[in-house]
Design an enzyme around this catalytic site. Structure first.
Site, PDB file in Angstrom:
ATOM      1  N   ASP A  57       0.834  -1.197   0.000  1.00  0.00           N
ATOM      2  CA  ASP A  57       0.000   0.000   0.000  1.00  0.00           C
ATOM      3  C   ASP A  57       0.873   1.254   0.000  1.00  0.00           C
ATOM      4  O   ASP A  57       0.373   2.379  -0.092  1.00  0.00           O
ATOM      5  CB  ASP A  57      -1.018  -0.009   1.149  1.00  0.00           C
ATOM      6  CG  ASP A  57      -0.369  -0.125   2.520  1.00  0.00           C
ATOM      7  OD1 ASP A  57       0.870  -0.124   2.607  1.00  0.00           O
ATOM      8  OD2 ASP A  57      -1.119  -0.208   3.517  1.00  0.00           O
ATOM      9  N   SER A  58       2.199   1.065   0.054  1.00  0.00           N
ATOM     10  CA  SER A  58       3.141   2.170  -0.160  1.00  0.00           C
ATOM     11  C   SER A  58       2.933   2.787  -1.542  1.00  0.00           C
ATOM     12  O   SER A  58       3.444   3.871  -1.823  1.00  0.00           O
ATOM     13  CB  SER A  58       4.579   1.685   0.006  1.00  0.00           C
ATOM     14  OG  SER A  58       4.802   0.515  -0.759  1.00  0.00           O
ATOM     15  N   ASP A  96      -1.067  -6.319  -0.539  1.00  0.00           N
ATOM     16  CA  ASP A  96      -1.419  -5.666   0.728  1.00  0.00           C
ATOM     17  C   ASP A  96      -2.917  -5.432   0.777  1.00  0.00           C
ATOM     18  O   ASP A  96      -3.500  -4.906  -0.184  1.00  0.00           O
ATOM     19  CB  ASP A  96      -0.741  -4.285   0.779  1.00  0.00           C
ATOM     20  CG  ASP A  96       0.211  -4.131   1.936  1.00  0.00           C
ATOM     21  OD1 ASP A  96       0.185  -4.971   2.860  1.00  0.00           O
ATOM     22  OD2 ASP A  96       1.003  -3.170   1.905  1.00  0.00           O
ATOM     23  N   LYS A 126      -1.393  -9.460   2.693  1.00  0.00           N
ATOM     24  CA  LYS A 126      -0.699  -9.011   3.905  1.00  0.00           C
ATOM     25  C   LYS A 126      -1.619  -8.091   4.702  1.00  0.00           C
ATOM     26  O   LYS A 126      -2.337  -7.284   4.118  1.00  0.00           O
ATOM     27  CB  LYS A 126       0.598  -8.265   3.560  1.00  0.00           C
ATOM     28  CG  LYS A 126       1.327  -7.725   4.803  1.00  0.00           C
ATOM     29  CD  LYS A 126       2.743  -7.296   4.510  1.00  0.00           C
ATOM     30  CE  LYS A 126       2.888  -5.934   3.904  1.00  0.00           C
ATOM     31  NZ  LYS A 126       2.350  -4.812   4.716  1.00  0.00           N
ATOM     32  N   GLU A 128      -1.684  -5.693   8.518  1.00  0.00           N
ATOM     33  CA  GLU A 128      -0.890  -5.118   9.601  1.00  0.00           C
ATOM     34  C   GLU A 128      -1.576  -5.396  10.934  1.00  0.00           C
ATOM     35  O   GLU A 128      -2.812  -5.431  11.004  1.00  0.00           O
ATOM     36  CB  GLU A 128      -0.752  -3.599   9.399  1.00  0.00           C
ATOM     37  CG  GLU A 128       0.020  -3.227   8.144  1.00  0.00           C
ATOM     38  CD  GLU A 128       0.234  -1.720   7.985  1.00  0.00           C
ATOM     39  OE1 GLU A 128      -0.138  -0.949   8.901  1.00  0.00           O
ATOM     40  OE2 GLU A 128       0.783  -1.328   6.945  1.00  0.00           O
ATOM     41  N   GLU A 195       8.966  -4.198  10.710  1.00  0.00           N
ATOM     42  CA  GLU A 195       9.424  -2.912  10.166  1.00  0.00           C
ATOM     43  C   GLU A 195       9.942  -1.997  11.258  1.00  0.00           C
ATOM     44  O   GLU A 195       9.259  -1.748  12.259  1.00  0.00           O
ATOM     45  CB  GLU A 195       8.266  -2.234   9.408  1.00  0.00           C
ATOM     46  CG  GLU A 195       8.674  -0.889   8.820  1.00  0.00           C
ATOM     47  CD  GLU A 195       7.711  -0.332   7.780  1.00  0.00           C
ATOM     48  OE1 GLU A 195       6.747  -1.040   7.400  1.00  0.00           O
ATOM     49  OE2 GLU A 195       7.928   0.812   7.336  1.00  0.00           O
TER      50      GLU A 195
END
Ligand code: KIV
Length: 277
Positions: A57-58, A96, A126, A128, A195
């Site tokens: 999602d970056s 993501d 993925k 978080e 991270e």
């Protein structure tokens, strides 16, 4: 055997799977991962021998120019993930799940994870977060969709953290990372991204888990490393955390090429006779 372009190393053309990543951890072979957002880049990364391509999602920051990752939508992630999945033959492609596509409830999370696999063609998703996402992770894993976890600096929570500084430097937060990592493994994640946490904590977590731990700003003892491709290429220069190693200055090269083109057009040196019909 083919030569992997430019490296002199033999190319390993076998498809990377989640089970393959676990075997890599078992035999101590580091996992090389980078982000990808489009087809052209996915083809190049795959050719270079990357094991994992994360459609991160970056994309919100390095492609869309946003200040954070939180705005990217499920539809946008599906679009980018589809481009990458169509370009990668060997690498495992992970999509993501964007902010608020899995936090509301497990049914919605499952539906969105399913869309990533069915519509975009990724092989894993993925999410978080730690203990609080474990029920959702289990639900997704139970239907056969592999899930990657992500702890430490979790950019979808930037408004809670307030900064992108290193996480888990205090004993209490470090202990929470250890607990979350164990809970995610128990919930069935096939790999975990850590991270921007202290290298010693990441080393301890990696050693304590049987799943591969992939670090970004988490030291050299993880089972693999990931970077944002636009950062390591010098394409995204708005800010540069100290964990980013620049392997090229592609941004500068591009500006040079664009300037050259402008000068050629203005000076009537482009196109030449050979480039005309
Ligand atoms: O979105 C992303 O690029 C990521 C990596 C930083 C791991 O989550």
């Amino acid at each position: 055997m083919n030569d992997r372009k430019g490296t002199g190393q033999p190319a390993d053309t076998r498809k990377v799977t989640t089970a393959g990543l676990r075997r890599m951890k078992e035999r101590g072979e580091p996992i090389a991962a980078l982000t990808a957002y489009d087809h052209t880049m996915a083809v190049l990364l795959d050719e270079a021998g990357l094991d994992v391509l994360l459609v991160g999602d970056s994309v919100a920051m390095v492609v869309q120019g946003r200040q954070t990752t939180v705005s990217v939508t499920m539809e946008q992630m599906l679009y980018h993930a589809g481009l990458v999945a169509a370009g990668a033959e060997r690498a495992l492609v992970v999509g993501d799940l964007p902010f608020m596509s899995y936090q509301v409830n497990a049914d919605e999370a499952l539906k969105n994870a399913g869309r990533m696999v069915k519509e975009a063609g990724v092989e894993a998703v993925k999410v978080e977060g730690g203990e609080h996402v474990c029920a959702t992770v289990k639900r997704i894993v139970d239907v056969g969709i592999p899930v990657m976890g992500h702890l430490g600096l979790t950019p979808q929570s930037i408004h809670k953290f307030g900064t992108y500084q290193v996480r888990a430097t205090e004993p209490q937060e470090a202990e929470q990372v250890r607990r979350d990592a164990r809970a995610l493994q128990d919930a069935g994640v096939f790999a975990l991204v850590l991270e921007k946490i202290p290298a010693s904590l990441a080393a301890e977590v990696a050693a304590s888990l049987s799943i591969p731990v992939i670090g970004i700003g988490a030291g050299s003892s993880c089972d693999g490393q990931i970077l944002v491709t636009h950062d390591m290429l010098g394409l995204y220069t708005r800010f540069r955390p100290r964990f980013v190693r620049r392997y090229a200055q592609i941004g500068e090269e591009m500006v040079g090429a664009f300037r050259h083109y402008v000068a050629d057009v203005k000076g009537r040196r482009f196109p030449s006779a050979a480039e005309s019909y």
